[in-house]
Design a protein around this motif. Structure first.
Motif, PDB file in Angstrom:
ATOM      1  N   GLY A 143       0.811  -1.212   0.000  1.00 15.62           N
ATOM      2  CA  GLY A 143       0.000   0.000   0.000  1.00 15.62           C
ATOM      3  C   GLY A 143       0.842   1.258   0.000  1.00 15.62           C
ATOM      4  N   ALA A 165       0.755   3.883  -3.041  1.00 15.92           N
ATOM      5  CA  ALA A 165       0.359   5.263  -2.722  1.00 15.92           C
ATOM      6  C   ALA A 165       1.460   6.245  -3.081  1.00 15.92           C
ATOM      7  N   THR A 166       2.714   5.873  -2.828  1.00 24.60           N
ATOM      8  CA  THR A 166       3.834   6.760  -3.134  1.00 24.60           C
ATOM      9  C   THR A 166       3.995   6.950  -4.638  1.00 24.60           C
ATOM     10  N   TRP A 209       1.148   9.203  -5.722  1.00 21.06           N
ATOM     11  CA  TRP A 209       1.404  10.546  -5.199  1.00 21.06           C
ATOM     12  C   TRP A 209       2.433  11.274  -6.046  1.00 21.06           C
ATOM     13  N   TRP A 232      -0.407  12.694   0.222  1.00 20.61           N
ATOM     14  CA  TRP A 232       0.011  11.287   0.242  1.00 20.61           C
ATOM     15  C   TRP A 232      -1.002  10.455   1.018  1.00 20.61           C
ATOM     16  N   TYR A 275      -4.138  10.869   1.208  1.00 19.25           N
ATOM     17  CA  TYR A 275      -5.300  10.612   0.363  1.00 19.25           C
ATOM     18  C   TYR A 275      -5.002   9.469  -0.611  1.00 19.25           C
ATOM     19  N   CYS A 276      -3.795   9.433  -1.149  1.00 20.44           N
ATOM     20  CA  CYS A 276      -3.399   8.340  -2.052  1.00 20.44           C
ATOM     21  C   CYS A 276      -3.470   7.001  -1.332  1.00 20.44           C
ATOM     22  N   PHE A 277      -3.049   6.978  -0.075  1.00 22.81           N
ATOM     23  CA  PHE A 277      -3.116   5.739   0.701  1.00 22.81           C
ATOM     24  C   PHE A 277      -4.569   5.361   0.970  1.00 22.81           C
ATOM     25  N   ASP A 278      -5.418   6.352   1.240  1.00 24.39           N
ATOM     26  CA  ASP A 278      -6.838   6.084   1.441  1.00 24.39           C
ATOM     27  C   ASP A 278      -7.482   5.526   0.173  1.00 24.39           C
ATOM     28  N   HIS A 335      -6.019   3.804  -2.114  1.00 22.43           N
ATOM     29  CA  HIS A 335      -5.576   2.405  -2.245  1.00 22.43           C
ATOM     30  C   HIS A 335      -6.377   1.496  -1.326  1.00 22.43           C
ATOM     31  N   THR A 339     -10.113   3.279  -7.877  1.00 25.97           N
ATOM     32  CA  THR A 339      -8.944   4.150  -7.954  1.00 25.97           C
ATOM     33  C   THR A 339      -9.209   5.318  -8.893  1.00 25.97           C
ATOM     34  N   TYR A 341      -9.328   9.550  -7.876  1.00 22.53           N
ATOM     35  CA  TYR A 341      -8.499  10.629  -8.415  1.00 22.53           C
ATOM     36  C   TYR A 341      -9.255  11.529  -9.397  1.00 22.53           C
TER      37      TYR A 341
END
Length: 247
Positions: free
Chosen positions: A115, A119-120, A123, A141, A143-146, A148, A197, A201
């Motif tokens: 994850g 996410a990275t 991001w 970042w 939010y990207c993890f969320d 995922h 996903t 975004y």
């Protein structure tokens, strides 16, 4: 003498660090978590995932961040990982130590490490190539993890829960119907991940060309057809992999 104002990037960095600190500080305070709302989000990720992201926009308006500030979703997600791991242990006939090894691998590698990597990547790529040139605000970042976690939850339930009920009786064979059912589970899981996903975004006004996230869709469907024609059962292959990594 008045101090000089901090640069915007430094203020943002400090703000992000503060948000992470508050989030982690609450992770063991179960009485402060809204588990009912987190369960609502998990349910709607299956039936109407776009409604989940409307709440992210509401949080941005009220708390100046898209990312979750309540770790209840993450705690419930971890609980589901534990429950489904028990199911895997039963289906694969794992011993207690093998089950613990499988559980730790699933939580720390499949969920957390993978994850963080995904996410990275999102991001970096989104902020570098998809953010509108006129925008000062960047994609968080967190939010990207969320996103995922949101996208990973339906595949987790499909592959690590519902699929297990069909494994020994139907999928664990060399029949065409076996690989059709097993591979279809994987196809639906991947499509869920891609769609949620994309929703995550595309809901951000600061990003452009987010439709590119779902461009691999024809390749996914083509690979699915090839596996059926060639006799490759994805579920069987992954079950062997799961079992071999803990034995």
């Amino acid at each position: 003498m008045n101090s000089m104002p901090l640069p915007a990037t430094q203020r943002d960095c400090m703000s992000a660090a503060t948000k992470r600190y508050k989030y982690l500080r609450r992770i063991l305070k179960f009485d402060q978590m809204d588990f009912e709302f987190a369960f609502w989000q998990m349910l709607y990720l299956f039936i109407a995932p776009q409604k989940v992201y409307r709440n992210f926009h509401y949080r941005k308006q009220t708390k100046s961040q898209f990312a979750r500030d309540d770790p209840a979703f993450l705690v419930l997600f971890a609980a589901w990982l534990c429950i489904t791991s028990v199911g895997f242990a039963i289906v694969l006939k794992l011993g207690f130590l093998q089950f613990m090894n499988f559980l730790l691998y699933t939580v720390f590698v499949d969920c957390i490490i993978v994850g963080i990597i995904i996410a990275t990547i999102f991001w970096f790529v989104l902020n570098r190539y998809f953010r509108q040139k006129t925008e000062v605000q960047d994609v968080e970042w967190g939010y990207c993890f969320d996103v995922h976690l949101n996208a990973f939850f339906p595949p987790l339930i499909l592959l690590h829960f519902f699929q297990l009920f069909f494994y020994n009786g139907l999928i664990n064979h060399e029949w065409f119907i076996s690989r059709l059912l097993g591979n279809t589970f994987w196809l639906v899981a991947v499509l869920y991940y891609m769609y949620i996903t994309f929703l995550g975004y595309s809901s951000l006004n600061i990003l452009t060309k987010t439709h590119l996230i779902i461009t691999p869709l024809p390749l996914v469907i083509t690979f699915y057809i090839i596996t059926l024609v060639s006799g490759f059962n994805i579920t069987l292959a992954l079950m062997y992999f799961y079992k071999n990594r803990v034995v």
